[in-house]
Motif scaffolding. Structure first.
Motif, PDB file in Angstrom:
ATOM      1  N   PHE A  73       0.851  -1.189   0.000  1.00 33.58           N
ATOM      2  CA  PHE A  73       0.000   0.000   0.000  1.00 33.58           C
ATOM      3  C   PHE A  73       0.885   1.237   0.000  1.00 33.58           C
ATOM      4  CE2 PHE A  73      -2.353  -3.430   1.938  1.00 33.58           C
ATOM      5  CZ  PHE A  73      -3.595  -3.359   1.315  1.00 33.58           C
ATOM      6  N   PHE A  74       0.365   2.319  -0.582  1.00 34.93           N
ATOM      7  CA  PHE A  74       1.185   3.502  -0.810  1.00 34.93           C
ATOM      8  C   PHE A  74       0.322   4.760  -0.711  1.00 34.93           C
ATOM      9  CE2 PHE A  74       4.152   6.263  -3.043  1.00 34.93           C
ATOM     10  CZ  PHE A  74       5.404   5.704  -2.746  1.00 34.93           C
ATOM     11  N   CYS A  75       0.899   5.857  -0.210  1.00 35.57           N
ATOM     12  CA  CYS A  75       0.207   7.158  -0.163  1.00 35.57           C
ATOM     13  C   CYS A  75       1.055   8.184  -0.904  1.00 35.57           C
ATOM     14  CB  CYS A  75       0.002   7.622   1.275  1.00 35.57           C
ATOM     15  SG  CYS A  75      -1.152   6.613   2.207  1.00 35.57           S
ATOM     16  N   THR A  76       0.403   8.981  -1.736  1.00 34.13           N
ATOM     17  CA  THR A  76       1.129   9.986  -2.502  1.00 34.13           C
ATOM     18  C   THR A  76       0.190  11.142  -2.847  1.00 34.13           C
ATOM     19  OG1 THR A  76       2.572  10.323  -4.411  1.00 34.13           O
ATOM     20  CG2 THR A  76       0.617   8.982  -4.757  1.00 34.13           C
ATOM     21  N   SER A  77       0.746  12.194  -3.452  1.00 30.37           N
ATOM     22  CA  SER A  77      -0.061  13.340  -3.855  1.00 30.37           C
ATOM     23  C   SER A  77       0.220  13.688  -5.311  1.00 30.37           C
ATOM     24  CB  SER A  77       0.239  14.546  -2.965  1.00 30.37           C
ATOM     25  OG  SER A  77       1.594  14.942  -3.095  1.00 30.37           O
ATOM     26  N   GLY A 103      -9.827  -8.446   1.359  1.00 33.48           N
ATOM     27  CA  GLY A 103      -9.970  -9.248   2.571  1.00 33.48           C
ATOM     28  C   GLY A 103      -9.069  -8.765   3.698  1.00 33.48           C
ATOM     29  N   GLU A 104      -7.978  -8.133   3.335  1.00 36.48           N
ATOM     30  CA  GLU A 104      -7.046  -7.615   4.330  1.00 36.48           C
ATOM     31  C   GLU A 104      -7.392  -6.201   4.783  1.00 36.48           C
ATOM     32  OE1 GLU A 104      -2.786  -8.447   3.341  1.00 36.48           O
ATOM     33  OE2 GLU A 104      -3.630  -9.025   1.399  1.00 36.48           O
ATOM     34  N   LEU A 105      -7.983  -5.417   3.882  1.00 35.55           N
ATOM     35  CA  LEU A 105      -8.222  -4.000   4.179  1.00 35.55           C
ATOM     36  C   LEU A 105      -9.500  -3.519   3.511  1.00 35.55           C
ATOM     37  CD1 LEU A 105      -7.079  -1.317   5.401  1.00 35.55           C
ATOM     38  CD2 LEU A 105      -5.993  -0.928   3.163  1.00 35.55           C
ATOM     39  N   SER A 106     -10.328  -2.832   4.272  1.00 39.20           N
ATOM     40  CA  SER A 106     -11.543  -2.220   3.733  1.00 39.20           C
ATOM     41  C   SER A 106     -11.209  -0.833   3.208  1.00 39.20           C
ATOM     42  CB  SER A 106     -12.618  -2.115   4.825  1.00 39.20           C
ATOM     43  OG  SER A 106     -13.655  -1.231   4.431  1.00 39.20           O
ATOM     44  N   ASN A 117      -0.249   5.229   9.511  1.00 34.42           N
ATOM     45  CA  ASN A 117      -0.398   4.687  10.869  1.00 34.42           C
ATOM     46  C   ASN A 117      -1.521   3.648  10.939  1.00 34.42           C
ATOM     47  OD1 ASN A 117       1.688   6.182  11.971  1.00 34.42           O
ATOM     48  ND2 ASN A 117       0.371   7.893  12.531  1.00 34.42           N
ATOM     49  N   PHE A 118      -2.593   3.897  10.190  1.00 34.09           N
ATOM     50  CA  PHE A 118      -3.692   2.922  10.154  1.00 34.09           C
ATOM     51  C   PHE A 118      -3.207   1.602   9.558  1.00 34.09           C
ATOM     52  CE2 PHE A 118      -7.347   0.905   8.082  1.00 34.09           C
ATOM     53  CZ  PHE A 118      -8.255   0.861   9.138  1.00 34.09           C
ATOM     54  N   LEU A 119      -2.387   1.705   8.508  1.00 33.15           N
ATOM     55  CA  LEU A 119      -1.836   0.495   7.889  1.00 33.15           C
ATOM     56  C   LEU A 119      -0.916  -0.247   8.858  1.00 33.15           C
ATOM     57  CD1 LEU A 119      -0.976   1.882   4.331  1.00 33.15           C
ATOM     58  CD2 LEU A 119      -2.874   0.365   4.928  1.00 33.15           C
ATOM     59  N   ARG A 120      -0.146   0.498   9.644  1.00 34.24           N
ATOM     60  CA  ARG A 120       0.747  -0.130  10.624  1.00 34.24           C
ATOM     61  C   ARG A 120      -0.049  -0.946  11.643  1.00 34.24           C
ATOM     62  NH1 ARG A 120       3.609   4.904  10.144  1.00 34.24           N
ATOM     63  NH2 ARG A 120       5.688   4.544   9.251  1.00 34.24           N
ATOM     64  N   LYS A 121      -1.170  -0.383  12.088  1.00 35.86           N
ATOM     65  CA  LYS A 121      -2.006  -1.078  13.063  1.00 35.86           C
ATOM     66  C   LYS A 121      -2.554  -2.382  12.489  1.00 35.86           C
ATOM     67  CE  LYS A 121      -3.461   3.158  15.437  1.00 35.86           C
ATOM     68  NZ  LYS A 121      -4.601   4.068  15.720  1.00 35.86           N
ATOM     69  N   LYS A 122      -2.755  -2.389  11.186  1.00 33.53           N
ATOM     70  CA  LYS A 122      -3.258  -3.586  10.510  1.00 33.53           C
ATOM     71  C   LYS A 122      -2.129  -4.548  10.129  1.00 33.53           C
ATOM     72  CE  LYS A 122      -7.771  -2.581   9.900  1.00 33.53           C
ATOM     73  NZ  LYS A 122      -8.899  -3.483  10.191  1.00 33.53           N
ATOM     74  N   GLY A 123      -0.887  -4.106  10.358  1.00 33.52           N
ATOM     75  CA  GLY A 123       0.255  -4.932   9.974  1.00 33.52           C
ATOM     76  C   GLY A 123       0.495  -4.942   8.480  1.00 33.52           C
TER      77      GLY A 123
END
Length: 463
Positions: free
Chosen positions: A316-320, A380-383, A434-440
């Protein structure tokens, strides 16, 4: 430190280490000078009590001086730097070594490129010394160049350095205050929209207001040239001149002939403006051209995301992106271009990141637009909806559309509440990660963060 030494200090929530039961520091300086403002505003931010005695021997040339329990510090810049470093968590001198260097760069720029020419222009208006027209003309050009540099920098930055207020913002804003009040009129300020947005943001902060008050911007034509014309009543003692003027008055009646010309010129200008308005066909072409640019940006960014994600093992990745400019429909098109299948036979590869989940951000003047995407094989891993909702909630945003794989949302700009798209973008990206970290689902750095934090020269003891 020994126990006796430690007992002399108190550790406050701001992270500063100051003597317990300390007396207020004394700043001997001109209280209404912009250089004094820097230190006093910095003191407000770090929670330091500073007295500025009125009777300070202003003509002696021995000020400004900050009197502390351990000794005295002179020079306005040195005083402001000292105060800014008192509380590291407040961050007036940046959060790391590179930010500290950037802040120093802007302080030097402020001193040499802004203060010198602006004082040359402003001080004669304040009556400090007579005006030298040639010097004023040169100063105006130099000020315009400096403000252009600031305006360009602030196009993509809410603050001068980083994402919070620093000494760079305080120094530049204080240097501009007298100019904004006295000489930088509406016409002069007009080209510098980004600069004025930033200046108004700074001036609206409680820490600034408590020191500089409300800044009333200079109106049309500046402060000079308006009042002197009112000295005419002294000529009433010369009746002969008055009668002569009255007799000559009929000649001035011929002037109205010029008015129709002005009206014709105004009408011509109106016609030109009307002619410049784009036709529906031209508007449609402009939309298509912009869409092409948006898709091109998305395609290039997709290749970059694919390479960065594969190199770092990211799912997963975040960008602008820039070109959608806060438009949700264009942002979705940009994301589709990122996710498009890449053709290896093409000379210039595009897309290729459809297997990587992502949230992309786009800043506009009215809102920050967000689009989230989760590949079908990873739902299945992330909504997708849950991920975006958490990010939006962090800044009071709203969901615009929802789907299993794609969701969109936005956060409206609100100057009164200090909500600016550029300002909130980075914190929202951190929230998404941070949300992704909590989900591993995001690699966590096991290194000790404290080892990588560098705050200033004190962290590098001499060998």
């Amino acid at each position: 430190l020994g126990s006796k030494t430690l007992a002399q200090f108190q550790f406050c929530p701001t992270g500063s280490c100051l003597p317990a039961n300390r007396m207020p520091m004394k700043l001997y300086a001109h209280p209404d000078n912009y250089k004094t403002y820097k230190a006093l505003i910095a003191a407000k931010y770090v929670g330091l009590e500073v007295d500025c005695p009125k009777n300070n021997g202003g003509a002696s040339g021995k000020i400004p001086v900050l009197e502390t329990d351990q000794g005295c510090i002179f020079s306005s810049t040195a005083i402001a730097r000292y105060i800014s470093r008192i509380s590291r968590p407040v961050g007036l001198y940046g959060q790391n070594l590179i930010e500290g260097g950037m802040i120093d760069s802007w302080i030097e720029f402020c001193t040499h490129e802004i203060e010198v020419p602006l004082c040359t222009w402003v001080l004669p208006v304040m009556g400090v010394y007579p005006e030298v027209p040639e010097a004023t003309a040169c100063a105006k050009e130099d000020v315009k160049k400096a403000l252009t540099v600031l305006d360009n920098h602030l196009l993509h930055n809410t603050f001068m350095v980083g994402n919070t207020m620093t000494l760079a913002d305080i120094s530049v804003c204080c240097a501009l205050v007298d100019g904004m009040r006295l000489v930088l009129d509406d016409a002069f300020r007009k080209p510098f929209g980004n600069l004025m947005r930033w200046f108004n943001l700074c001036a609206a902060q409680p820490e600034f207001k408590s020191i500089i008050g409300d800044v009333k911007l200079c109106g049309a034509g500046g402060k000079t040239g308006a009042a002197p014309k009112e000295a005419a009543p002294k000529k009433e003692s010369a009746p002969k001149k008055e009668t002569a003027k009255k007799e000559a008055a009929p000649k001035k009646d011929a002037a109205p002939k010029k008015e129709p010309k002005k009206e014709k010129e105004a009408k011509k200008d109106d016609k030109k403006e009307e002619a410049k308005e784009p036709t529906p066909e031209e508007l449609e072409k402009m939309k298509k051209d912009k869409l092409k640019k948006v898709i091109k940006e998305g395609g290039k960014r997709g290749v970059e995301i694919e390479g960065a994600a594969d190199m770092g093992g990211l799912q997963f990745f975040c960008t602008s992106v820039d070109l959608p400019e806060g438009d949700l429909d264009l942002l979705v098109k940009c994301m589709e271009a990122m996710n498009a299948k890449s053709d290896p036979t093409e000379e210039e590869r595009k897309g290729g990141s459809g297997h990587i989940g992502k949230i992309i951000f786009s800043c506009g003047t009215e809102q920050l637009a967000l689009a989230a995407y989760v590949p079908p094989e990873k739902t299945g891993e992330l909504s997708c909806k849950e991920w975006l909702q958490v990010v939006l909630d962090s800044q009071g945003g709203k969901m615009a559309s929802t789907g299993e794989n794609v969701c969109t949302g936005f956060v409206k700009a609100n100057a009164d509440k200090g909500i600016f798209p550029l300002k909130i973008r980075e914190p929202m990206i951190l929230e998404a990660n941070n949300f992704l970290r909590k989900k591993g689902l995001f690699p966590d750095n096991d290194d000790d963060d404290d080892d990588e934090c560098v705050f200033g020269d004190d962290d590098f003891p001499s060998m």
